[in-house]
Design an enzyme around this catalytic site. Structure first.
Site, PDB file in Angstrom:
ATOM      1  N   GLU A  79       7.645   2.629 -18.093  1.00 46.34           N
ATOM      2  CA  GLU A  79       8.581   2.731 -16.976  1.00 46.34           C
ATOM      3  C   GLU A  79       9.886   1.970 -17.254  1.00 46.34           C
ATOM      4  OE1 GLU A  79       8.536   1.678 -12.167  1.00 46.34           O
ATOM      5  OE2 GLU A  79       7.218   0.596 -13.553  1.00 46.34           O
ATOM      6  N   LYS A 152       9.444   8.342  -7.714  1.00 44.13           N
ATOM      7  CA  LYS A 152       8.353   7.436  -7.355  1.00 44.13           C
ATOM      8  C   LYS A 152       8.180   7.368  -5.842  1.00 44.13           C
ATOM      9  CE  LYS A 152       6.867   2.679  -8.476  1.00 44.13           C
ATOM     10  NZ  LYS A 152       7.260   1.501  -9.289  1.00 44.13           N
ATOM     11  N   CYS A 189       3.900   3.814 -12.027  1.00 42.81           N
ATOM     12  CA  CYS A 189       3.506   2.435 -11.782  1.00 42.81           C
ATOM     13  C   CYS A 189       2.748   2.242 -10.467  1.00 42.81           C
ATOM     14  CB  CYS A 189       4.724   1.520 -11.879  1.00 42.81           C
ATOM     15  SG  CYS A 189       4.281  -0.221 -12.186  1.00 42.81           S
TER      16      CYS A 189
END
Length: 329
Positions: A79, A152, A189
């Protein structure tokens, strides 16, 4: 018997390396990148932010080539790999690291590399979209085609991981991408802690799950070590959905100046590839640069997933409580 003989194999890879904000670091690790070390020196004409990005790309290109040499078809990068994980601090100047999705220089560079090598590369980046900002990832197919982005969904906010200061919650929803080698689901993540995200992607047909990551020590509690918890959660996603899973995390110590003084995170690596029962088939340690690879027969796994019954026996009509915040319908 004919069906039993079908095979559809894919080789996946997870990269692990230490990022740097030093404008002259990582250059020695570069291989066949069309910029000389001299052009990346502190005295060069490139702006500091651009030199920082190029040095990381130098290292990254070498590792992607190494993964390709090991037979990889899909290569996962960690990331926000262009530099330090800047979310340790709430700083206005770090918004300068964001770039629009269209004509993003790093995505363009990875498109060329993907096409040259014939590999799929998910590319993490800090996206500026008019007045909004996202922690995004572009999926580059093996011919260099940009298949689109995922933004995200789950944005953390805690000591050392102050992402809500920088990122809006993603608005793409969970997506899957049909690449040359497999239909893949990619989340980012903090998304990896939510089983709903993994299930949503597999329900849409994802055959492999990918999670680029930046996680390590906790600045407020150096005795807190989440690495085993982090890994077990994702192993559970693989096993519960009967799909392989690839996780890529960075290593190294990063110190960021914050409004309260320096903040430090030691990223614990431990990147891994899990098989469809959650078993670890390849793993890295907490300090070493790594290029992990593993091969899977997607037809064999599909047959196992169908026969195991976890999707046949689902009861979506009973899951409405998942649409609430407090469990009250």
């Amino acid at each position: 018997m004919e069906m039993e003989g079908r095979r559809r194999e894919v080789v996946v890879s997870s990269l692990q390396f230490a990022c740097s904000d030093d404008i002259s670091s990582n250059v020695a690790s570069a291989e066949r990148f069309p910029l000389s070390p001299l052009s990346l020196s502190p005295s060069s004409h490139f702006p500091c932010s651009l030199r920082r990005r190029l040095t990381c790309l130098h290292l990254l290109c070498r590792l992607v080539r190494e993964a390709h040499a090991k037979g990889a078809n899909i290569v996962l990068i960690q990331e926000l790999f262009e530099g330090y994980y800047f979310c340790q601090a709430q700083r206005e100047d770090y918004f300068q690291r964001a770039k629009p999705y269209k004509d993003h220089p790093t995505i363009a560079r990875m498109q060329k590399l993907a096409k040259e090598l014939g590999v799929v590369i998910p590319v993490s980046f800090f996206e500026e979209a008019n007045t909004a900002h996202y922690n995004s990832i572009a999926i580059i197919d093996a011919d260099g085609t940009d298949l689109g982005i995922y933004r995200k969904s789950h944005i953390p906010d805690g000591p050392g991981y102050q992402e809500k200061f920088y990122f809006n919650p993603g608005d793409t929803g969970f997506k899957v991408f049909q690449t040359k080698f497999a239909k893949i689901g990619v989340a980012i993540c903090w998304d990896q802690w939510f089983p709903e995200a993994a299930r949503a992607m597999v329900l849409q047909g994802a055959e492999v799950l990918f999670y680029p990551t930046a996680i390590g020590s906790e600045p407020q509690d150096q005795g807190l070590d989440s690495r085993d918890h982090w890994r077990r959660v994702m192993q559970g996603h693989a096993g519960a959905n009967v799909v392989p899973l690839v996780a890529s995390n960075r290593i190294g110590k990063e110190i960021i100046e914050t409004e309260h003084g320096p903040s430090q995170i030691t990223f614990y690596g431990n990147s891994f590839i899990a098989g469809p029962t959650g078993e670890i088939v390849a793993e890295a340690d907490d300090k070493t640069e790594a290029v992990l690879v593993a091969q899977f027969d997607l037809e064999k796994i599909k047959s196992k997933r169908q026969s195991w019954g976890v999707f046949r026996d689902r009861r979506p009509d009973l899951y409405k409580v998942l649409l609430t915040m407090d469990g009250n319908l």
